[in-house]
Design an enzyme around this catalytic site. Sequence first.
Site, short mmCIF file in Angstrom:
data_model
loop_
_atom_site.label_atom_id
_atom_site.label_comp_id
_atom_site.label_asym_id
_atom_site.label_seq_id
_atom_site.Cartn_x
_atom_site.Cartn_y
_atom_site.Cartn_z
N HIS A 121 0.42 -1.17 0.31
CA HIS A 121 -0.21 0.09 -0.20
C HIS A 121 1.24 1.43 0.06
CE1 HIS A 121 0.97 0.97 3.86
NE2 HIS A 121 0.69 -1.01 4.42
N ASP A 122 0.21 2.10 -1.11
CA ASP A 122 1.28 3.53 -0.40
C ASP A 122 2.58 3.63 -1.65
OD1 ASP A 122 -1.09 4.97 0.73
OD2 ASP A 122 -0.57 3.41 2.19
N GLY A 139 5.00 -1.29 2.83
CA GLY A 139 4.15 -0.11 2.62
C GLY A 139 5.28 0.86 2.36
#
Length: 258
Positions: A121-122, A139
């Site tokens: 994520h991200d 992440g």
Amino acid sequence: MSLIHSTAIVDPKAELDSSVRVGPYTVIGAHVQIGAGTSIGAHAVIEGHTTIGEHNTIFQFASLGAVPQDKKYAGEPTRLIIGNNNTIREFTTFNLGTVTGIGETRVGNDNWIMAYVHLAHDCVVGNHTIFANNASLAGHVTINDWVILGGYSLVHQFCIIGEHAMTAFAAGVHKDVPPYVMAAGYRAEPAGLNTEGLKRRGFSAEQIANIKNVYKILYRQGLPYEEARAQIVALADTAPELAVFKDFFAVSERGVIR
């Protein structure tokens, strides 16, 4: 003739250009948008709020847009955004962003991403990168343009890898990697410059010499990190190929590999 295989399951709300090819048994969710000329192999799953640009080749068994592997995620409508002309090989996993991050995971253009690569994520991936098999990003990682990650490379959360940098096989990146630097080892350390790669990309002998000088300042002269950084930032305005160092040091927070 339909370009979507009869066994594929495509949600009626998904937005696919008429030229998109979808292979057998692939599943595409309601919030997915896919641009012209993109090809998707068999048994892929594309879900979440995922936007995919034009002329990408996505191989069989890819998983794109699944919820992040983050216990804090509570179903927020975060995003995965993929640009144009990317090759995404088998068993890759790209997750959505989180509201505690930037809200989206981003992949740019012209990237070559091999089998079993994981983007958490991200993460933000630039353009013209190569990720060899099983490279994995935790992440909030940023991978800048023209980076090459060797097979089984692992990148710790919040790390930044600068433009034209490269990691060796099974490198463990726990701090930021400056532009142009090769990183190697279980706890990655600087291992020179990818000089041959720079030559292939059109860098002149003078430009490479300027980059080598920065490497010496950072790693060979025994200077304290802050002093080396200040010298390099001062040099960054003297040659275009050094400008990336100024941008890199402005955002680097974890410190660099030493």
